[in-house]
Design an enzyme around this catalytic site. Structure first.
Site, short mmCIF file in Angstrom:
data_model
loop_
_atom_site.label_atom_id
_atom_site.label_comp_id
_atom_site.label_asym_id
_atom_site.label_seq_id
_atom_site.Cartn_x
_atom_site.Cartn_y
_atom_site.Cartn_z
N ALA A 268 -19.28 -20.40 69.57
CA ALA A 268 -18.86 -19.19 68.85
C ALA A 268 -20.08 -18.34 68.50
O ALA A 268 -20.04 -17.10 68.59
CB ALA A 268 -18.10 -19.57 67.58
N ARG B 204 -17.94 -31.18 83.61
CA ARG B 204 -19.01 -30.18 83.51
C ARG B 204 -19.53 -29.87 84.90
O ARG B 204 -19.52 -30.74 85.79
CB ARG B 204 -20.17 -30.71 82.64
CG ARG B 204 -19.76 -31.06 81.20
CD ARG B 204 -19.38 -29.84 80.41
NE ARG B 204 -19.01 -30.10 79.03
CZ ARG B 204 -17.76 -30.24 78.58
NH1 ARG B 204 -16.74 -30.17 79.42
NH2 ARG B 204 -17.51 -30.43 77.29
N LYS C 59 -22.88 -18.31 70.18
CA LYS C 59 -23.37 -17.74 71.45
C LYS C 59 -22.47 -16.60 71.91
O LYS C 59 -22.95 -15.59 72.45
CB LYS C 59 -23.46 -18.82 72.54
CG LYS C 59 -24.56 -19.85 72.34
CD LYS C 59 -25.97 -19.27 72.45
CE LYS C 59 -26.32 -18.80 73.84
NZ LYS C 59 -27.75 -18.35 73.91
N LEU D 27 -20.40 -42.92 75.38
CA LEU D 27 -19.57 -42.03 76.20
C LEU D 27 -18.40 -41.54 75.34
O LEU D 27 -17.60 -42.33 74.84
CB LEU D 27 -19.05 -42.79 77.43
CG LEU D 27 -18.25 -41.96 78.43
CD1 LEU D 27 -19.12 -40.85 79.06
CD2 LEU D 27 -17.70 -42.88 79.53
N ASP E 190 -21.80 -20.67 79.73
CA ASP E 190 -20.39 -20.69 80.13
C ASP E 190 -19.49 -21.18 78.99
O ASP E 190 -18.28 -20.99 79.03
CB ASP E 190 -20.19 -21.55 81.39
CG ASP E 190 -20.53 -23.03 81.21
OD1 ASP E 190 -21.04 -23.41 80.14
OD2 ASP E 190 -20.27 -23.81 82.16
N HIS F 236 -13.71 -30.94 71.45
CA HIS F 236 -14.44 -31.13 72.72
C HIS F 236 -13.76 -30.39 73.87
O HIS F 236 -12.61 -30.69 74.23
CB HIS F 236 -14.49 -32.62 73.03
CG HIS F 236 -15.63 -33.01 73.92
ND1 HIS F 236 -15.92 -34.31 74.23
CD2 HIS F 236 -16.57 -32.26 74.56
CE1 HIS F 236 -16.97 -34.36 75.03
NE2 HIS F 236 -17.38 -33.12 75.25
P1 NAD Z 1 -33.62 -25.73 73.65
O1 NAD Z 1 -32.94 -26.15 72.40
O2 NAD Z 1 -34.30 -26.76 74.50
O3 NAD Z 1 -34.72 -24.60 73.33
C1 NAD Z 1 -34.52 -23.60 72.40
C2 NAD Z 1 -35.87 -23.03 72.02
O4 NAD Z 1 -35.66 -21.96 71.09
C3 NAD Z 1 -36.80 -24.04 71.34
O5 NAD Z 1 -38.10 -23.95 71.88
C4 NAD Z 1 -36.79 -23.59 69.87
O6 NAD Z 1 -38.00 -23.90 69.19
C5 NAD Z 1 -36.59 -22.09 70.02
N1 NAD Z 1 -35.99 -21.49 68.81
C6 NAD Z 1 -34.90 -21.94 68.12
N2 NAD Z 1 -34.67 -21.12 67.07
C7 NAD Z 1 -35.60 -20.13 67.13
C8 NAD Z 1 -35.87 -18.99 66.33
N3 NAD Z 1 -35.13 -18.73 65.24
N4 NAD Z 1 -36.90 -18.19 66.67
C9 NAD Z 1 -37.67 -18.45 67.76
N5 NAD Z 1 -37.47 -19.54 68.53
C10 NAD Z 1 -36.44 -20.37 68.23
O7 NAD Z 1 -32.50 -24.95 74.47
P2 NAD Z 1 -32.32 -24.80 76.04
O8 NAD Z 1 -31.45 -25.89 76.54
O9 NAD Z 1 -33.66 -24.58 76.67
O10 NAD Z 1 -31.46 -23.45 76.10
C11 NAD Z 1 -32.10 -22.17 76.20
C12 NAD Z 1 -31.03 -21.09 76.23
O11 NAD Z 1 -30.17 -21.31 77.34
C13 NAD Z 1 -30.13 -21.09 74.99
O12 NAD Z 1 -29.87 -19.76 74.64
C14 NAD Z 1 -28.86 -21.78 75.47
O13 NAD Z 1 -27.73 -21.33 74.75
C15 NAD Z 1 -28.81 -21.36 76.91
N6 NAD Z 1 -28.11 -22.26 77.84
C16 NAD Z 1 -28.42 -23.58 77.86
C17 NAD Z 1 -27.78 -24.41 78.78
C18 NAD Z 1 -28.12 -25.89 78.87
O14 NAD Z 1 -27.46 -26.61 79.61
N7 NAD Z 1 -29.14 -26.37 78.19
C19 NAD Z 1 -26.81 -23.89 79.64
C20 NAD Z 1 -26.51 -22.53 79.57
C21 NAD Z 1 -27.18 -21.72 78.68
#
Ligand code: NAD
Length: 330
Positions: free
Chosen positions: A153, A215, A155, A207, A128, A277
């Protein structure tokens, strides 16, 4: 059915893999599930220990920017679920290069390979945060993208590339844009695990600013169920917001975390606000509810209590990771 999950050793990706392989979702179950993960500081194979003995799981340590490897791994695959990303906003402020490389170039590399391999479905896991910030109301999927951090950006760029591969090449892409996740196995630099683990150690929590940033919190299991619904029945080329409807200011969340651990407000240290932020995120989830029957299942109070318990019970998981964590995080 063969499935490729990128970033399947991270917080959300590993939850998805554990759920898929333990039969949490309706059939068909995959005959093979390949996890492609670079194992950056944020990922570890240990997150897949509960399903490590499953003969359908194949773990490949590698980079999504490696076109040769990605071409090999997408060959014969029916479904790609793309989680891999650099994901921490604070790190993107101190250095954005890895975010562009992985999130933008890596996603394009994967989309191109999926196109060439004739993959049947590609779910791009976006966020989001691509919408920017909103004072009132909620974003629907057709809202303009106005990302404010280098993370969001990058993403947004990958999100638009995914859309373009559908429009231009007909690749059957679906995009999900989810709100903030919490749950077990989240790297302890993000707000919930950072605060919980600090408080469990009797240490103060940072904080940001006035603490009034809002959020929408969703348990990781509800996010992964939404992704699976989109993988099963989402319409190609469509975008689906996923959210929980539990909007809290960071002060309110801090109060709940203090109460859960049994600590007082004197453990809270106000710190200078994060640059750029975003004040408030809020997604309208009407589309995924109406089209795919999506409903979050985990009540926030229960999910938070379970999450705090998980960190209290799993010090061996987070203590070594915490030493590699960024200094502040939210
Ligand atoms: P995370 O940082 O915990 O995990 C990311 C994973 O990607 C890790 O295991 C890392 O080793 C792997 N990775 C990073 N670069 C890589 C590369 N070049 N090649 C292969 N693997 C690679 O992230 P997360 O919180 O699990 O988020 C996962 C996805 O969900 C992301 O795309 C994030 O943008 C999206 N997302 C996260 C949230 C949140 O609240 N955490 C919310 C919405 C969307």
């Amino acid at each position: 059915m063969r499935v490729l999950v990128t970033g399947g050793a991270g917080f959300i990706g590993s939850h998805y893999v554990r759920q898929v392989l333990s039969g949490a979702y309706p059939p068909p179950e995959p005959t093979e599930l390949i996890v492609l993960d670079k194992l950056t500081y944020a990922g570890c194979e240990e997150n897949l220990t509960p399903v490590a003995d499953d003969p359908r799981l194949r773990f490949v340590r590698g980079d999504i920017t490696d076109a040769g490897l990605v071409a090999e791994l997408t060959s014969g695959v029916d479904l790609v679920v793309h989680f891999a990303a650099e994901s921490h906003v604070d790190r993107s402020i101190t250095g954005a290069a890895d975010f562009v490389t992985t999130n933008v170039v890596g996603t394009q590399t994967l989309l191109q390979a999926a196109l060439q391999a004739g993959v049947g479905r590609f779910v791009h896991v976006s966020t989001d945060e691509v919408y920017g910030t909103i004072d009132e109301g909620s974003w629907t999927e057709d809202h303009v993208l106005e990302p404010n951090s280098p993370y969001s950006a990058s993403k947004a760029s990958s999100d638009l590339l995914a859309r373009a591969y559908h429009r231009t090449h007909g690749l059957p892409v679906c995009i999900t844009r989810c709100s903030n996740n919490y749950g077990p196995y989240q790297f302890p630099e993000k707000m919930v695990p950072l605060f919980v683990t600090n408080l469990l150690d009797g240490r103060p929590v940072p904080l940001y600013g006035d603490g009034l940033h809002v959020r929408d919190w969703l348990h990781v299991d509800d996010h992964c169920r939404g992704i699976q619904l989109v993988a099963e029945r989402g319409r190609p080329g469509e975008i689906y917001n996923i959210g929980g409807g539990t909007e809290l200011t960071n002060r309110e969340l801090t109060g709940r975390l203090l109460a859960a651990v049994g600590a007082d407000w004197d453990m809270v240290r106000p710190v200078t606000d994060r640059s750029g932020h975003d004040r408030r995120y809020s997604v309208d989830t009407g589309k995924i509810r109406a089209e795919l029957g999506y409903r979050p299942r985990v009540a926030f109070a229960d999910g938070l209590a379970d999450t705090v318990r998980w960190y209290a019970d799993n010090r061996a998981w987070w203590e070594p990771r915490k030493r590699r964590a960024a200094p502040v995080g939210a």
